[in-house]
Design a protein around this motif. Structure first.
Motif, mmCIF file in Angstrom:
data_model
loop_
_atom_site.group_PDB
_atom_site.id
_atom_site.type_symbol
_atom_site.label_atom_id
_atom_site.label_comp_id
_atom_site.label_asym_id
_atom_site.label_seq_id
_atom_site.Cartn_x
_atom_site.Cartn_y
_atom_site.Cartn_z
ATOM 1 N N TYR A 1 4.850 -3.202 -13.749
ATOM 2 C CA TYR A 1 3.487 -3.052 -14.278
ATOM 3 C C TYR A 1 3.469 -3.427 -15.759
ATOM 4 C CZ TYR A 1 3.643 -0.155 -10.120
ATOM 5 O OH TYR A 1 3.860 0.302 -8.849
ATOM 6 N N THR B 1 9.513 0.297 -14.307
ATOM 7 C CA THR B 1 8.050 0.297 -14.260
ATOM 8 C C THR B 1 7.480 -0.730 -15.233
ATOM 9 O OG1 THR B 1 7.951 2.098 -15.876
ATOM 10 C CG2 THR B 1 7.855 2.694 -13.540
ATOM 11 N N GLY C 1 -0.778 5.437 -16.681
ATOM 12 C CA GLY C 1 0.538 6.029 -16.429
ATOM 13 C C GLY C 1 1.585 4.970 -16.160
ATOM 14 N N GLU D 1 3.339 4.686 -13.584
ATOM 15 C CA GLU D 1 3.121 4.267 -12.196
ATOM 16 C C GLU D 1 1.621 4.380 -11.902
ATOM 17 O OE1 GLU D 1 5.313 3.459 -9.672
ATOM 18 O OE2 GLU D 1 7.165 3.685 -10.793
ATOM 19 N N PRO D 2 1.101 3.560 -10.998
ATOM 20 C CA PRO D 2 -0.317 3.699 -10.627
ATOM 21 C C PRO D 2 -0.576 5.017 -9.918
ATOM 22 C CG PRO D 2 0.597 1.651 -9.756
ATOM 23 C CD PRO D 2 1.721 2.437 -10.338
ATOM 24 N N LYS D 3 -1.845 5.400 -9.828
ATOM 25 C CA LYS D 3 -2.228 6.607 -9.113
ATOM 26 C C LYS D 3 -1.801 6.481 -7.653
ATOM 27 C CE LYS D 3 -6.488 7.450 -11.633
ATOM 28 N NZ LYS D 3 -7.939 7.599 -11.505
ATOM 29 N N GLN D 4 -1.323 7.568 -7.099
ATOM 30 C CA GLN D 4 -0.960 7.595 -5.688
ATOM 31 C C GLN D 4 -2.215 7.859 -4.868
ATOM 32 O OE1 GLN D 4 2.071 6.865 -4.513
ATOM 33 N NE2 GLN D 4 2.727 6.541 -6.611
ATOM 34 N N ARG E 1 0.447 -2.300 -18.038
ATOM 35 C CA ARG E 1 0.433 -0.866 -18.384
ATOM 36 C C ARG E 1 1.355 -0.616 -19.580
ATOM 37 N NH1 ARG E 1 -1.625 2.554 -14.505
ATOM 38 N NH2 ARG E 1 -2.139 1.532 -12.558
ATOM 39 N N ASN F 1 2.363 11.839 -19.153
ATOM 40 C CA ASN F 1 2.316 10.695 -18.243
ATOM 41 C C ASN F 1 1.383 10.976 -17.063
ATOM 42 O OD1 ASN F 1 3.256 8.015 -17.417
ATOM 43 N ND2 ASN F 1 4.125 9.140 -15.695
ATOM 44 N N GLU F 2 1.387 12.211 -16.574
ATOM 45 C CA GLU F 2 0.471 12.579 -15.488
ATOM 46 C C GLU F 2 -0.981 12.442 -15.951
ATOM 47 O OE1 GLU F 2 -0.778 16.608 -13.156
ATOM 48 O OE2 GLU F 2 1.362 16.289 -13.503
ATOM 49 N N THR G 1 -1.817 8.858 -16.185
ATOM 50 C CA THR G 1 -1.988 8.290 -14.852
ATOM 51 C C THR G 1 -3.421 8.491 -14.370
ATOM 52 O OG1 THR G 1 0.335 8.639 -14.330
ATOM 53 C CG2 THR G 1 -1.145 8.359 -12.461
ATOM 54 N N ARG G 2 -3.995 9.643 -14.674
ATOM 55 C CA ARG G 2 -5.398 9.891 -14.307
ATOM 56 C C ARG G 2 -6.333 8.905 -14.993
ATOM 57 N NH1 ARG G 2 -5.321 16.163 -15.421
ATOM 58 N NH2 ARG G 2 -3.592 16.649 -14.072
#
Length: 88
Positions: A13, A9, A81, A83-86, A16, A72-73, A76-77
């Motif tokens: 990214y 990641t 995070g 990873e980007p938001k799904q 990030r 991390n969650e 992400t909001r």
């Protein structure tokens, strides 16, 4: 044999990862600020070493905390995070 490249990641990214590192670094410096101030004003090598160690320890703890799935969650909001938001 297939050429499989597993990208991290941090590679996918980089901004990030950079922002998360800056957050950990600034947090470590902020908590070590009194020791750093003492080290600078009193010119004490012992205090400077302690301040550096404290800042490094706090930055490491913040980095470890950010690796926690719950944290991390939450990050992400906020858009930070791993990873980007799904999007659904």
């Amino acid at each position: 044999m297939a050429d499989h490249v597993d990208e991290t990641t941090q590679t996918r990214y980089p901004w990030r990862a950079t922002v998360r590192t800056i957050i950990a670094f600034v947090g470590g410096l902020a908590l070590a600020a009194p020791l750093l101030y003492t080290a600078v004003t009193n010119q004490s090598p012992e205090a400077a070493t302690g301040a550096g160690a404290t800042a490094l320890l706090v930055a490491g703890a913040i980095t470890r905390l950010m690796a926690n799935p719950f944290v991390n969650e939450w990050l992400t909001r906020l858009g930070l995070g791993a990873e980007p938001k799904q999007t659904n």
